[in-house]
Design a protein around this motif. Structure first.
Motif, mmCIF file in Angstrom:
data_model
loop_
_atom_site.group_PDB
_atom_site.id
_atom_site.type_symbol
_atom_site.label_atom_id
_atom_site.label_comp_id
_atom_site.label_asym_id
_atom_site.label_seq_id
_atom_site.Cartn_x
_atom_site.Cartn_y
_atom_site.Cartn_z
ATOM 1 N N SER A 50 -18.603 25.973 -21.736
ATOM 2 C CA SER A 50 -17.596 25.052 -22.290
ATOM 3 C C SER A 50 -18.140 23.632 -22.373
ATOM 4 N N ARG A 51 -18.930 23.228 -21.386
ATOM 5 C CA ARG A 51 -19.498 21.879 -21.395
ATOM 6 C C ARG A 51 -20.511 21.702 -22.525
ATOM 7 N N PHE A 98 -12.664 20.441 -24.174
ATOM 8 C CA PHE A 98 -12.384 21.464 -23.167
ATOM 9 C C PHE A 98 -12.024 20.866 -21.814
ATOM 10 N N ARG A 138 -20.278 22.854 -25.488
ATOM 11 C CA ARG A 138 -19.617 22.801 -26.795
ATOM 12 C C ARG A 138 -19.219 21.373 -27.131
ATOM 13 N N LEU A 161 -9.408 22.855 -19.764
ATOM 14 C CA LEU A 161 -9.993 24.097 -19.280
ATOM 15 C C LEU A 161 -10.960 23.834 -18.136
ATOM 16 N N LEU A 162 -11.805 22.830 -18.302
ATOM 17 C CA LEU A 162 -12.779 22.511 -17.256
ATOM 18 C C LEU A 162 -12.097 22.070 -15.967
#
Length: 80
Positions: free
Chosen positions: A41-42, A49, A44, A52-53
């Motif tokens: 995710s990081r 995010f 992207r 989410l993170l």
């Protein structure tokens, strides 16, 4: 909320179950999966995010707490 009480997070129930079973291997796997998801995710840049993170970070904290509680418990009861 049920009857004014806050429901536990799913991750807390999962971690509690693994701790009761003494299953540190599953907790380690759960943590590794969360770490992989966070790393992906990081990397992207097409979407934010951050929510989410933050959730993943909170889950890792819960998993680490479960792992720590298993480390504090002796693997074998003391001999009498």
């Amino acid at each position: 909320m049920i009857l004014g009480k806050k429901m536990p997070k799913a991750i807390d129930a999962i971690v509690d179950a693994y701790v009761k079973l003494g299953d540190s291997r599953s907790l380690e796997g759960l943590k590794a999966q969360r770490l992989r998801l966070a790393a992906a995710s990081r990397d992207r840049t097409d979407f934010d995010f951050s929510l989410l993170l933050g959730q993943i970070d909170n889950e890792i904290i819960a998993i680490d707490a479960g792992l720590e509680s298993l480390r504090e418990v002796p693997s074998h009861p003391p001999a009498e």
